[in-house]
Design an enzyme around this catalytic site. Structure first.
Site, PDB file in Angstrom:
ATOM      1  CG  LEU A 522      -1.998  -1.028   1.302  1.00 24.64           C
ATOM      2  CD1 LEU A 522      -2.668  -0.991   2.656  1.00 24.64           C
ATOM      3  CD2 LEU A 522      -3.012  -0.782   0.213  1.00 24.64           C
ATOM      4  N   GLY A 523       2.015   1.140   0.612  1.00 29.07           N
ATOM      5  CA  GLY A 523       2.864   2.317   0.668  1.00 29.07           C
ATOM      6  C   GLY A 523       4.129   2.012   1.438  1.00 29.07           C
ATOM      7  N   GLY A 525       6.763   3.954   4.135  1.00 26.90           N
ATOM      8  CA  GLY A 525       6.940   5.144   4.954  1.00 26.90           C
ATOM      9  C   GLY A 525       8.185   5.032   5.785  1.00 26.90           C
ATOM     10  N   GLY A 528       8.476   1.737   7.650  1.00 30.18           N
ATOM     11  CA  GLY A 528       8.706   0.533   6.875  1.00 30.18           C
ATOM     12  C   GLY A 528       7.650   0.432   5.798  1.00 30.18           C
ATOM     13  CG  ASP A 640       3.989  13.461  11.231  1.00 29.11           C
ATOM     14  OD1 ASP A 640       4.475  12.468  10.662  1.00 29.11           O
ATOM     15  OD2 ASP A 640       3.930  14.570  10.705  1.00 29.11           O
TER      16      ASP A 640
END
Ligand code: NAG
Ligand code: NAG
Ligand code: NAG
Ligand code: NAG
Ligand code: NAG
Ligand code: NAG
Ligand code: NAG
Ligand code: NAG
Ligand code: NAG
Ligand code: NAG
Ligand code: NAG
Length: 863
Positions: A522-523, A525, A528, A640
């Site tokens: 999915l992505g 970052g 990880g 964040d």
């Protein structure tokens, strides 16, 4: 990518390159930094493109001197080589690399002392260290013949930052011509090999560093990085042969080499296996001798040997049987390659650990010779790699450790007061730094504090009508709202009742993600990789696989996760469980079908959200943050908050993600990062940035940026815009102060927003973005104001549509939202669900290249 601000007089060069690799069908290194130091343009060398080291380095130098140096011949760009430019440092200097995929990496260094009247590079003493290992200590071209040297190392990088530090000696300088930091396939170097004399298994190689001292292609030509998928160099072995006449070279067609699952093209190129040294005719009736290679080595070190074989000699199976000796010790006896590999022309390799020879301690000898049992008297070898293993001092050169070589000695934290302050993509980093600096100057010069009156809220969380929420108070609503997802509901209930995260077995995770299949990625970052997974019961989940941690880190991780899994709220992305088997750090989250809020605002071409949907999403996110700040037993600061960390479920219900995960594990400490200010550019509270004092109000500031982003549909920072527009906070605030926010809002909203609602929204955002934390409202106040903006919007549309409900809501009269949760619940359920398969993670393409911008669990009143 990362950039670094330095508060001590050391020089750090910043690298912000996007990886540039030559595509290979077999292995694509996740990290592939090829840097030509001091160059002003790309240099293609041996088929690969080296990019210049810091085009923006002038931004970074606080103190310390660096110069780029070009050889006079480089002005004619005929055969531009990486050896024609160099960077010369007169003080300690570091290159820092963002590592996307931990594991072994090649560290390749190229040095060539370019002649220059200013510096005598021939006498420069070169010392190079990584975060943990000494690679080169006091090397000088004065005691070396040749115009250049090339050094190759491999180091297992376990953290997401890798630092290469160049240390000059005394008053001299240090220089480097080119640097490569390139991922190595995990399978290439095992953790275990057979140690010889005494013969016993040796484990723990993965924690050690290696330096390539010999890589020989027996009987074959020189192979350079162009001819090897892993960019290695293989040299001909002839000059190391004990007796030149003892060998006869056999050559096969490279395409006839049959690779196997264990010996692949990554193990060695087919050009290595296609040529072999065999026993030559010794002009004797029964030739019986060894073919021996004699390799000068340093006696203080142990060596890793990899011997490559491939029977390109025999015409039939089971005819060639021979022995392999290392330093007169039998390493492999009665070796019959065709039996081992079940065929001819099939590669085979074997690893050993050995010291130098006992008799002649400066030499390592490797021999092959016939086996007395064999039908045919012959022996063969195709390739040999000899890698020096780091010693007790974690050094590959001398007995000094990294600590003892760095100024400041034992106190490594003192050495680098480096702050990693955020993330940016590629060359944008430069613009960002300027933006932040300007911002800070602006902020510092702006002595007068914001005096806009607090309206509606009471500015103080304690006095707010909304009480802190009970820890599990919302698990009921949670199950109710997800009733359509039976399995999901079930797991939520079980979690809510146990109040603990589920501990997954690694195998379960493997099954859920189809062995971390790249197609379910999915992505990527800072933490990880994130995969979409399906549990056995059909529940869709997002699986975050972190970089591995140490044992100590694991304990922390576990405590943290157990605490996090107790945080349950309708507007927080639920942690379903975790897996810490095999030092893995895996988090299993509920899957968020509609992905990050950001992709609904811009960049992903999704249908635009209506004003009401946007308000509802902001309210949901505000609820989640309000709960973090006040609902748990200890206040949690997200750190964040941004539009990629607000995820939307299938009903477009907003949930806050990535809260409470500490990233200050031991792995980061090892990179000498003492003060890490976390957060993302454009969202960073200027007060936090100045004073490094973190409060809930820092989240409020970031949330203000989110509100502006939601309204204007543009990134928080957009460096390509004119200076005054780069930072959304500054830009939108300017328009808000003029009362002209409607001029810059998303054109999709034009004419579809109730002006009173917009006004309220703008005022709320403005207060959130106040320069000083004390002037910002609490999250509770923000929530109240957004609820009010929603009511204004709903009232106006209700008035337009029909008159019957309108008596309940009279625009302009403030009213406290009643039963806010039930109220919003019904609204959320009415919210339409987009059908797209969003990413379900906070990590988008931008994050993939950014540093660990991670929210952290903070106890603002100190631990
Ligand atoms: C230099 O090389 C990089 C990576 O191959 C590429 O992205 C960039 O466009 C090149 N720059 C120039 C000026 O050729
Ligand atoms: C940098 O260079 C200048 C002059 O070239 C010198 O005076 C100064 O000491 C140098 N700084 C460092 C840290 O080497
Ligand atoms: C030596 O290097 C400096 C700095 O790059 C340069 O200005 C100078 O021209 C060089 N001198 C020679 C003789 O190449
Ligand atoms: C040398 O570089 C210049 C510009 O940097 C370019 O215009 C010229 O064509 C190059 N010459 C050759 C032979 O590549
Ligand atoms: C360099 O070459 C000289 C003579 O050719 C030789 O005596 C010396 O040992 C060499 N040094 C090294 C380090 O190889
Ligand atoms: C550096 O200085 C130390 C003592 O300060 C001295 O022992 C050493 O020989 C010097 N090294 C060089 C390369 O000049
Ligand atoms: C690198 O080190 C980590 C932990 O120290 C280990 O789990 C991993 O297997 C190592 N990787 C390689 C390729 O040796
Ligand atoms: C290595 O690759 C280069 C470029 O592809 C090629 O010209 C050269 O012939 C190759 N060397 C060998 C030994 O195959
Ligand atoms: C063997 O051959 C190599 C190159 O062909 C040469 O450098 C070396 O000196 C020779 N060794 C002996 C012992 O003849
Ligand atoms: C070893 O095998 C090669 C290739 O078949 C052959 O040329 C050579 O003569 C053999 N050596 C001996 C000693 O038989
Ligand atoms: C080959 O070398 C090994 C180890 O030195 C020795 O034991 C063996 O006898 C040698 N074989 C021959 C044929 O010389």
């Amino acid at each position: 990518m990362v950039f670094i601000i330095i508060t001590k007089p050391y020089l750090v060069l910043l690298l912000f390159f996007l990886s540039c690799y030559t595509p290979s069908a077999l292995f694509t290194p996740p990290d592939n930094y090829l840097i030509s130091c001091g160059a002003s343009q790309n240099i293609t060398f041996q088929g690969r493109t080296f990019v210049p080291d810091s085009p923006h380095s002038s931004l970074v130098l606080k103190t310390g001197n660096s110069s780029s140096l070009a050889s006079p011949t480089s002005t004619t760009n005929q055969s531009l080589s990486i050896y024609q430019t160099a960077r010369v440092f007169s003080g300690l200097a570091s290159y820092r690399f963002k590592i996307t995929s931990p594991g072994r990496h090649w560290i390749r260094l190229h040095f060539s002392p370019i002649k220059n009247s200013t510096w005598n590079l021939n006498s420069a003493s070169i010392t190079v260290v990584t975060d943990d290992f000494v690679l080169l200590n006091d090397f000088s071209f004065n005691n070396h013949n040749g115009s250049h040297i090339f050094k190759e190392y491999t180091v297992n990088v376990t953290s997401d930052l890798f630092t290469l530090t160049f240390i000059p000696s005394n008053d001299s300088v240090v220089f480097v011509n080119a640097i490569e930091v390139v991922s190595v396939p995990d399978s290439l170097i095992p953790d275990q090999a057979l140690a010889l004399n005494p013969s016993s298994p040796f484990t723990g190689l993965s924690h050690l560093a290696f330096e390539t001292v010999y890589r020989l292609n027996m009987g074959g030509p020189l192979l350079t990085s162009e001819n090897d998928t892993l960019g290695r160099q293989w040299e001909n072995d002839a000059k190391y042969l004990h007796v030149n006449s003892s060998v006869l070279v056999v050559t096969a067609n490279p395409s006839s080499i049959k690779y196997t699952a264990s010996a692949t093209q990554e193990t060695a190129p087919n050009m290595v296996y296609a040529t072999a040294d065999t026993m030559g005719e010794a002009n004797v009736a029964t030739p019986n001798f060894n073919v021996t290679w004699v390799l000068p080595v340093e006696p203080e070190f142990r060596y890793f040997l990899r011997v490559h074989f491939c029977d390109v000699v025999s015409h039939a199976m089971n005819t060639l049987v021979f022995n392999l000796y290392v330093n007169d010790d039998l390493a492999l006896g009665s070796l019959d390659l065709s039996t081992l590999t079940n065929g001819l022309n099939v590669p085979y390799f074997k690893d050993f650990i050995s010291n130098a020879s006992v008799e002649s301690p400066r030499l390592l000898t490797v021999s092959v010779g016939p086996d007395s049992q064999a039908d045919i008297t012959n022996a063969t070898m195709n390739g040999l790699e000899v890698l020096k293993i780091s010693n007790e001092a974690k050094s590959l050169s001398g007995l000094s450790s990294v600590k003892s070589l760095l100024p400041g000695g034992s106190d490594s934290n003192k050495r680098t007061e480096v702050m990693i302050i955020g993330s940016a993509v590629g060359a944008f980093a430069a613009v960002l730094l300027v933006a932040v600096c300007c911002y800070c100057c602006l902020a510092a010069s702006r002595k007068k504090r914001s005096t806009s009156p607090q309206e509606g809220g009471n500015g103080n969380g304690n006095g707010h009508p909304w009480l802190p929420l009970p820890l599990y108070g919302l698990s009921q609503t949670l199950t109710k709202s997800t009733a359509s997802h039976k399995s999901n509901t079930a797991s939520c209930i079980s979690l809510a009742s146990t109040h603990l995260g589920r501990v997954f077995m690694f195998q379960e995770i493997m099954d859920a993600t189809n062995k971390f299949d790249e197609s379910s990625l999915l992505g990527v970052g800072g933490f990880g990789r994130v995969y979409k997974g399906t549990l056995e019961d059909g529940t869709k989940v997002a699986v975050k696989r972190g970089n591995p941690r140490s044992e100590q880190g694991m304990a922390e991780f576990r405590t943290e996760i157990e605490m996090l899994s107790k945080l349950r709220h309708r507007h927080l992305v639920s942690l379903i469980g975790y897996c810490d088997e095999r030092s893995e750090m895996i988090l299993v989250y509920e899957y968020m079908a509609n992905g990050p809020l950001r992709s609904h605002l811009y960049g992903a071409e999704l249908p635009p959200l209506s004003w009401k949907q946007r308000l509802e999403i902001c309210i949901g996110a505000a609820r989640g943050l309000h709960y973090l700040h006040t609902g748990a037993s200890q206040s949690i600061i997200h750190r964040d908050v941004k539009t990629t960390n607000i995820l939307l479920d299938e009903n477009l219900v907003a949930k806050v993600a990535d809260f409470g995960l500490s990233k200050t594990g031991p792995s980061l400490d090892q990179t000498h990062v003492s003060t890490a200010v976390k957060g993302s550019f454009g969202y960073l509270d200027p007060e936090y940035f100045r004073r490094q004092q973190l409060t809930e109000k820092s989240d409020v500031y970031s949330f203000g940026v989110v509100l502006m982003e939601v309204l204007c549909c543009r990134p928080a920072l957009n460096p390509v815009l004119p200076r005054e527009q780069v930072n959304i906070a500054e830009w939108a605030m300017a328009w808000q102060k003029k009362g002209l926010l409607d001029q810059i809002m998303d054109s999709n909203l034009t004419g579809k927003v109730n002006p009173a609602s917009l006004k309220k929204f703008g005022e709320t955002a403005e207060k959130c973005l106040a320069e000083y934390g004390v002037d910002r409202p609490s999250m509770g106040d923000v929530l109240w104001n957004l609820e009010y903006a929603l009511q204004l919007e709903e009232t106006s549309s209700a008035l337009m549509e029909a008159d019957d409900n309108s008596t309940n809501h009279i625009p302009g009269i403030p009213m406290a939202p009643m039963e806010p949760f039930d109220n919003s619940m019904s609204m959320m359920e009415r919210g339409g669900g987009g059908g797209n398969s969003g990413t379900g993670t906070d990590d988008d393409a931008e994050d993939a290249t950014t540093s660990a911008v991670f929210s952290q669990l903070v106890h603002p009143r100190g631990r």
